[in-house]
Design an enzyme around this catalytic site. Sequence first.
Site, PDB file in Angstrom:
ATOM      1  N   CYS A 179     -21.842  -2.875   6.557  1.00  0.00           N
ATOM      2  CA  CYS A 179     -22.775  -2.643   5.455  1.00  0.00           C
ATOM      3  C   CYS A 179     -22.115  -2.130   4.189  1.00  0.00           C
ATOM      4  O   CYS A 179     -22.459  -2.544   3.085  1.00  0.00           O
ATOM      5  CB  CYS A 179     -23.875  -1.711   5.889  1.00  0.00           C
ATOM      6  SG  CYS A 179     -23.292  -0.213   6.677  1.00  0.00           S
ATOM      7  N   HIS A 227     -25.741   3.942   7.431  1.00  0.00           N
ATOM      8  CA  HIS A 227     -25.886   2.701   6.680  1.00  0.00           C
ATOM      9  C   HIS A 227     -25.546   2.959   5.219  1.00  0.00           C
ATOM     10  O   HIS A 227     -25.570   4.089   4.762  1.00  0.00           O
ATOM     11  CB  HIS A 227     -27.344   2.215   6.832  1.00  0.00           C
ATOM     12  CG  HIS A 227     -27.556   0.813   6.385  1.00  0.00           C
ATOM     13  ND1 HIS A 227     -26.815  -0.238   6.860  1.00  0.00           N
ATOM     14  CD2 HIS A 227     -28.439   0.286   5.505  1.00  0.00           C
ATOM     15  CE1 HIS A 227     -27.224  -1.351   6.297  1.00  0.00           C
ATOM     16  NE2 HIS A 227     -28.224  -1.067   5.457  1.00  0.00           N
ATOM     17  N   ASP A 255     -30.768  -3.937  -0.454  1.00  0.00           N
ATOM     18  CA  ASP A 255     -29.865  -3.871   0.699  1.00  0.00           C
ATOM     19  C   ASP A 255     -29.278  -5.236   0.987  1.00  0.00           C
ATOM     20  O   ASP A 255     -29.937  -6.099   1.580  1.00  0.00           O
ATOM     21  CB  ASP A 255     -30.627  -3.355   1.924  1.00  0.00           C
ATOM     22  CG  ASP A 255     -29.674  -3.095   3.077  1.00  0.00           C
ATOM     23  OD1 ASP A 255     -28.454  -3.320   2.906  1.00  0.00           O
ATOM     24  OD2 ASP A 255     -30.145  -2.669   4.140  1.00  0.00           O
TER      25      ASP A 255
END
Lengths: 696, 331
Positions: free
Chosen positions: A438, A482, A498
Amino acid sequence: MKSDRKGLKRLFTFSYPRKNKASGKKEPFTLDRNTLLFLLVAQVLNFASLAQELAWWMLAIISLCLLWQVSIFLKKVIKPSKIVVNLLSVAGCVLLIISARQLGLLATMVHLLCFAYVLKLFEIRQRSDFYQIVLLSLFVVSSSLLFSQTLYFSFYVAILVIVNLMVVFLHFAPSETLMATGKRSVKLVLQSLPLAIFLFIVFPKLAPLWQVPFAQSAKSGLSDSVSVGDIANLALSDELAFRVKFEGSAPRYSQLYWRTIVLEQYDGRTWKRKKPAKKRYKENLASIKIKAKGESLNYQVIASQSYQRWLFALGVSDVDRSAQNGTGIIIKEDYTLYNKETITKTLNYNVFSYLNSPLSLKLSEQHKKDNLQFPSSANPRLVAKAKELNRLYSNDIDLIQAVLENFNEDLYHYTLRPPILFNNSLDQFYFDTKAGFCEHYASAFTFLMRAAGIPARMVTGYMGAEYNPIADYYSVYQRDAHAWSEVWLEGRGWLKVDPTAMINPERIERGFSSDLLRELSLYSDNYFSLMRYKQFAWINEIRLQLQAIDYQWTRWVIGYSAKKQTDLLAKIIAVFSLWKIVVGSLVIFTTIYLVLKRVYKPKTKAKQHEPHQQCYLQALAVLVKNDINKPKEMSAEQFALYVSTEQPNIAINFTRFTDLYITLNYQKNGSDEQFKKFDEMQKLFKTLKICSLKNS
Amino acid sequence: MIKKSFNTFVHKRFNRWLKRRIPASATQRLTNRNIFILPSGFGFAYLVFVFVLFLLGTNYQNNVVILLSYLFASVFISAMLQSFFNLSGLKLHCHQQVSTYAKQQTHFSLTIDTDKPRYSLVFQFPHQGKHLQKKVNTGTAVVNIPYCSEKRGVHIPGRLRVSSEYSLGLFTCWTQLDFGCEVITYPQQKKFQNLHSSICAHQDDEHGINVVEGGDDFGDLRQYRQGESLSQIAWKQLARGQGWLSKTNQQQQGNDVWLTLDNLPSTDLEVKLQMLCYLMLEQYQQGQSWAMDLGSEKVPPNTGKKHLTHCLTMLAHYPSKKMSAQAQNEE
């Protein structure tokens, strides 16, 4: 004071004060071999409870001393002399003083405690030495709870308490088997538990009486600077980050973005938190006021100890100041939560989140500039790409959409172990390797946005949560860590974007995909992690059950505050009303008292006296008035003789009376005859009464 | 000075109270009426520890530590109950009379009746040695409690202290029992090298030779040893099928030895009595008969264990039974 106590002691030992104390002390005290062995075992277990907090050199000293003890026990080595022990203690203290600064105050004290504890075993010369060791053991075990209070650890400590009590039991009853001693010890603790729980619930919770040094330990969880690869490492950790209990319905999984740290500074390699300019504000800045509209989402967060200060919340959030710990939390300008003190133990706080409320509709020029800044030399290919995008799209939203779609359409790969990037180059990742976790996507995206002139920043935190249906709460683990981006758009404020959602939508919808889990099990070194067996339903069930118990423990024992106490007591009083409680407890206590009295009363058979026996007893009672007592060991016949000599005037009557009594008592006659005899006995009793009245 | 007299006053009052509370009896049952319990030194130290732990928990706002301190506090109370029940319900019975020589260790046999195992019981008479019984099993057990009197006479050993620190040593649980025991203490056993029965002995004509005339029935019999004179064999007993026994008194018949207190070569009464004791034991061991003359009291010649005990008891009581009892009371 001292003489008073001596006087008191003498008073209770009354007639003979002990011969003399000096000679009493001289009698050698030796521990039974079994007890000594068990004491050694207990000591090893006690040290295990603190092992994580001890420095390596202290662990080495302790294990050496223990080995030494074992060899003394096996009679391979003789006991060290006093001088050797003293030298050892001085050396240890010097070492401690040297390393005190590095260890911190609390750890130094714990080291000192352990050191004293291990050396004390060398000098058991008197009974009091043994007692000191027992108290030290209990203290060592108890102090380990300062560093961890999880259910499992507390359970371990409870077992250690039982083991340490067993040592004392063994000392007093060395002939007993270990099993019997263990049973006795467990029984003692279980018997004591109700009162302890009662005290815990009812006894007022006090505020700290004075300042104490807190533990310093390795920080866990997110840190305030992120370079690529950091979060992928966190993903291997099964450690619990925090738990959440929602009031009312929980939001969708994809909305569970727990904002923790906002990173606005980029130096070409790592993302960092913007350091506040020293002039403007200090670290302990005042909380900003939340001006949010719309419905709020209320929930309680129970954060595990992290030795950091970051806390977790969804979107624009306010903290319930009236609740416990509420006043210790600051809301920063970027809407992240920050605790005033290091989180050294579990921390609960209540949050109101406004998920639909925009973040910072207005952005100062300075702030905007900060969020557009990047080193000019970094990632030239991405900068060129941004320029090209700027040319293609005039609308910011279209541009963002295009970049995200590119992630989706191109062959980007979501993996925990991406190829290593040279110099953390985002160019290399974006154009060549195309594989990352991520933080790779988030930093590349954010960089691209900044290059394209859209204010953007990195946000790290946790994504998602695991629901526990048994206790109805969510747990968030370190592996849920994350990173994502926020872009600022005129009129809409900071928007969450995201990029991971484009590459691995499953991560955002449900959590780790099976591919990722497989990777996780490959790289994780925690072979015993129950998470690895998620595919087995029944193991998972047990895991959830254990976690639910741990959750309740955290909520009700670790998190039992003065406020919770007053609430609970008020609730109890409201339900039962005060007088009912008073009456109820009175009833309970009296029944317990009566039952105990019945149980522990010396068992005497209630004798049923027959009429003639009663008559005889009455006659005895009359004689007592004339100062004639019948001793128990005297038989009725002997007593009759005795009475005849003492009181000749009733001699004949009483002898006949006794005679009748004996025949009635020991001979079985016909009922008619018996009745006659009893009649005669009663008549004689009357005359006896009159005679003795005359006498007196 | 004042303190001392105050202390003795308190002790007197306490002993009087104790006499009423736990009256003398050969059999005693331990109940809450006669058991005392107080925290031991370790118990007080433990309480301090619990308090320190509570402070630690409060200062760190650590509920688990606080809970642990409460647990330890209630363990203290449970230990108190365990300590009490370790003694409560015990039934003790003690022999009423014991006889011994002065400065010689003897023991009282105490019979313990219990319905459950008991641990770590300590028995002790005032100013005497301790006896530690680590475990008493269910049922009846006998323990020997050491006793040693310093002086000749009839002594009352005082209240037996039965105490225990079981289960955790946090409490001392004890009782003081009066079993109405008595110790008859004979003179100290000492060797007098040059002392011989002839020094004080004189053959008495008044009491005649015929005291033992009753014959063999009076004789002390012991196992016949090879080489002994045939005339010593107790033929009567042999005929009855009681085996080979020899009569010990036969030879000495006719020349009874009179042991007279006044004739002994010492000025100290106690030494004289010790000498008498020594001579008597000599006579007894040689199987000879003796008679004793204490001036006011006389014991006719005889032999045997029973005779010895009788004489020794008289020595213990000397000058007279009543007087020694009085002296005891005054003490």
